[in-house]
Design an enzyme around this catalytic site. Structure first.
Site, PDB file in Angstrom:
ATOM      1  N   TYR A   1       0.122 -22.436  59.877  1.00  0.00           N
ATOM      2  CA  TYR A   1      -1.051 -21.718  59.345  1.00  0.00           C
ATOM      3  C   TYR A   1      -0.844 -20.206  59.432  1.00  0.00           C
ATOM      4  O   TYR A   1      -1.130 -19.477  58.486  1.00  0.00           O
ATOM      5  CB  TYR A   1      -2.302 -22.140  60.132  1.00  0.00           C
ATOM      6  CG  TYR A   1      -3.618 -21.637  59.565  1.00  0.00           C
ATOM      7  CD1 TYR A   1      -4.223 -22.255  58.478  1.00  0.00           C
ATOM      8  CD2 TYR A   1      -4.284 -20.550  60.141  1.00  0.00           C
ATOM      9  CE1 TYR A   1      -5.438 -21.810  57.968  1.00  0.00           C
ATOM     10  CE2 TYR A   1      -5.499 -20.096  59.651  1.00  0.00           C
ATOM     11  CZ  TYR A   1      -6.080 -20.732  58.562  1.00  0.00           C
ATOM     12  OH  TYR A   1      -7.292 -20.282  58.067  1.00  0.00           O
TER      13      TYR A   1
ATOM     14  N   SER B   1      -6.950 -14.621  56.976  1.00  0.00           N
ATOM     15  CA  SER B   1      -7.573 -15.062  58.218  1.00  0.00           C
ATOM     16  C   SER B   1      -7.250 -14.028  59.280  1.00  0.00           C
ATOM     17  O   SER B   1      -6.283 -13.264  59.133  1.00  0.00           O
ATOM     18  CB  SER B   1      -6.993 -16.419  58.637  1.00  0.00           C
ATOM     19  OG  SER B   1      -7.386 -16.763  59.954  1.00  0.00           O
TER      20      SER B   1
HETATM   21  N1  NAD Z   1     -13.808 -21.305  58.663  1.00  0.00           N
HETATM   22  C1  NAD Z   1     -13.087 -20.424  59.347  1.00  0.00           C
HETATM   23  O1  NAD Z   1     -13.311 -20.265  60.541  1.00  0.00           O
HETATM   24  C2  NAD Z   1     -11.999 -19.638  58.672  1.00  0.00           C
HETATM   25  C3  NAD Z   1     -11.411 -18.596  59.404  1.00  0.00           C
HETATM   26  C4  NAD Z   1     -10.399 -17.841  58.826  1.00  0.00           C
HETATM   27  C5  NAD Z   1      -9.996 -18.121  57.533  1.00  0.00           C
HETATM   28  N2  NAD Z   1     -10.571 -19.145  56.833  1.00  0.00           N
HETATM   29  C6  NAD Z   1     -10.107 -19.388  55.461  1.00  0.00           C
HETATM   30  O2  NAD Z   1     -11.215 -19.328  54.588  1.00  0.00           O
HETATM   31  C7  NAD Z   1     -10.947 -20.081  53.408  1.00  0.00           C
HETATM   32  C8  NAD Z   1     -12.125 -21.000  53.126  1.00  0.00           C
HETATM   33  O3  NAD Z   1     -12.229 -21.920  54.196  1.00  0.00           O
HETATM   34  P1  NAD Z   1     -13.621 -22.551  54.673  1.00  0.00           P
HETATM   35  O4  NAD Z   1     -13.673 -22.414  56.135  1.00  0.00           O
HETATM   36  O5  NAD Z   1     -14.721 -22.072  53.838  1.00  0.00           O
HETATM   37  O6  NAD Z   1     -13.299 -24.102  54.393  1.00  0.00           O
HETATM   38  P2  NAD Z   1     -14.103 -25.189  53.497  1.00  0.00           P
HETATM   39  O7  NAD Z   1     -13.318 -26.429  53.650  1.00  0.00           O
HETATM   40  O8  NAD Z   1     -15.539 -25.179  53.831  1.00  0.00           O
HETATM   41  O9  NAD Z   1     -13.938 -24.609  52.037  1.00  0.00           O
HETATM   42  C9  NAD Z   1     -12.677 -24.613  51.409  1.00  0.00           C
HETATM   43  C10 NAD Z   1     -12.866 -25.102  49.992  1.00  0.00           C
HETATM   44  O10 NAD Z   1     -11.580 -25.097  49.356  1.00  0.00           O
HETATM   45  C11 NAD Z   1     -11.434 -26.287  48.639  1.00  0.00           C
HETATM   46  N3  NAD Z   1     -10.020 -26.612  48.490  1.00  0.00           N
HETATM   47  C12 NAD Z   1      -9.151 -27.064  49.433  1.00  0.00           C
HETATM   48  N4  NAD Z   1      -7.955 -27.270  48.904  1.00  0.00           N
HETATM   49  C13 NAD Z   1      -8.042 -26.943  47.597  1.00  0.00           C
HETATM   50  C14 NAD Z   1      -7.131 -26.955  46.509  1.00  0.00           C
HETATM   51  N5  NAD Z   1      -5.857 -27.383  46.676  1.00  0.00           N
HETATM   52  N6  NAD Z   1      -7.553 -26.548  45.300  1.00  0.00           N
HETATM   53  C15 NAD Z   1      -8.832 -26.143  45.117  1.00  0.00           C
HETATM   54  N7  NAD Z   1      -9.754 -26.129  46.102  1.00  0.00           N
HETATM   55  C16 NAD Z   1      -9.354 -26.531  47.328  1.00  0.00           C
HETATM   56  C17 NAD Z   1     -12.180 -27.331  49.451  1.00  0.00           C
HETATM   57  O11 NAD Z   1     -12.543 -28.454  48.657  1.00  0.00           O
HETATM   58  C18 NAD Z   1     -13.390 -26.532  49.928  1.00  0.00           C
HETATM   59  O12 NAD Z   1     -14.459 -26.624  49.019  1.00  0.00           O
HETATM   60  C19 NAD Z   1      -9.626 -20.808  53.674  1.00  0.00           C
HETATM   61  O13 NAD Z   1      -8.577 -20.096  53.037  1.00  0.00           O
HETATM   62  C20 NAD Z   1      -9.482 -20.727  55.180  1.00  0.00           C
HETATM   63  O14 NAD Z   1      -8.126 -20.784  55.583  1.00  0.00           O
HETATM   64  C21 NAD Z   1     -11.549 -19.900  57.377  1.00  0.00           C
END
Ligand code: NAD
Length: 270
Positions: free
Chosen positions: A158, A141
């Site tokens: 986080y 992130s």
């Molecule tokens: N959305 C943002 O703004 C953002 C910014 C920076 C980093 N991120 C990172 O990006 C990654 C994806 O996040 P996103 O925003 O797409 O969220 P999201 O919730 O849309 O997707 C995350 C997916 O991971 C799955 N998941 C959660 N825990 C799990 C586990 N224990 N085992 C297997 N699957 C699991 C969820 O079911 C979901 O389908 C994460 O690591 C998040 O920290 C997101």
């Protein structure tokens, strides 16, 4: 890998959000995709969509489950072939004020955001090393590069998990480069996903939930962010060109600069 065509790409958290965006980009470029996720229902929808484009396999896997990781990866490599691209992307957003922080909260966020990446690397990377090829993308992130604004940004829990993934990726890259395996670390700013709704599903019972006002503000911030599909295309480019850092915007620039300067300024005079 110079192209993902014909590669088998395993993506954790691939059922929705950024993981699905990555899956779409890789599938569109000719990779077979293996989507693993804790959410079976979202997995089925993603599989239905992507099987019109490429070969798709799915598995319900909690990335914290080391035994199940082995079962899934052995199954994939037996039926589809060697995994060429590993995207350790599953993650949750969790925070609590220092005074209300609990071990359950630490275990939850570090278990998924850091432990899940560790488990993916432990299970898959030795196989890549044996073959002398592959590419690993870890989703960290912007919160793994600096602390934005007052109030600790995304919260110290986080940030801890994401700084760890950045450091791990940098070190792994230098170790794997001579073997011919690439490593990238995805450091997104806000991306329009439902992470604020999906994360609470695994939040430990009894843990303090953020206020409704906080969640609403976060949702608004993310909704205005990059599209998961655009992020997926950035990840595809980084794999093909073997680039370490993947940024989705410049939001972290002043904070990364300030942090680097503070570190350098604290060093003893030459
Ligand atoms: N959305 C943002 O703004 C953002 C910014 C920076 C980093 N991120 C990172 O990006 C990654 C994806 O996040 P996103 O925003 O797409 O969220 P999201 O919730 O849309 O997707 C995350 C997916 O991971 C799955 N998941 C959660 N825990 C799990 C586990 N224990 N085992 C297997 N699957 C699991 C969820 O079911 C979901 O389908 C994460 O690591 C998040 O920290 C997101």
């Amino acid at each position: 890998v110079d192209s993902v065509r014909g590669e088998i790409a395993l993506i954790t958290g691939g059922a929705q959000g950024i993981g699905l965006g990555i899956a779409r980009a890789l599938a569109g470029a000719g990779a077979s995709v293996v989507l693993v996720d804790i959410d079976g229902e979202a997995l089925r929808a993603a599989e239905a969509e992507l099987s019109a484009v490429t070969t798709v396999a799915t598995a319900v896997l909690d990335v914290r489950d080391r035994l199940e990781w082995l079962t899934v990866v052995e199954g994939v490599e037996t039926t589809l072939g060697p995994i060429g691209v590993l995207c350790n992307n599953a993650g949750v957003a969790g925070r609590a004020p220092v005074a209300q922080m609990s071990y359950e909260m630490w275990d939850w966020v570090l278990g998924i955001n850091l432990g899940g990446v560790v488990n993916g690397i432990q299970t898959v990377v030795p196989r890549m090393v044996g073959r002398g090829r592959g590419h690993v993308v870890n989703t960290a992130s912007g919160a793994g590069l600096g602390i934005p604004g007052p109030g600790g940004g995304a919260g110290f829990l986080y940030h801890s998990s994401k700084y760890a993934v950045v450091g791990m990726s940098e070190s792994l890259r230098s170790e794997l480069a001579p073997i011919g395996i690439g490593v990238s670390v995805l450091c997104p700013g806000p991306v329009a996903t439902n992470i604020q709704d999906t994360s609470p599903r695994t939040r430990p019972g009894g843990a303090p939930a953020p206020s409704a006002a906080f969640v609403a503000a976060r949702k608004q911030l993310l909704a205005a962010g990059a599209s998961p599909d655009a992020v997926g295309e950035m990840v595809l480019r980084a794999i093909v060109h073997d680039e370490l850092y993947i940024h989705t915007d410049r939001i972290m620039e002043p904070f990364v600069r300030a942090r680097s300067e503070e570190i350098l300024a604290a060093m003893p005079p030459a």
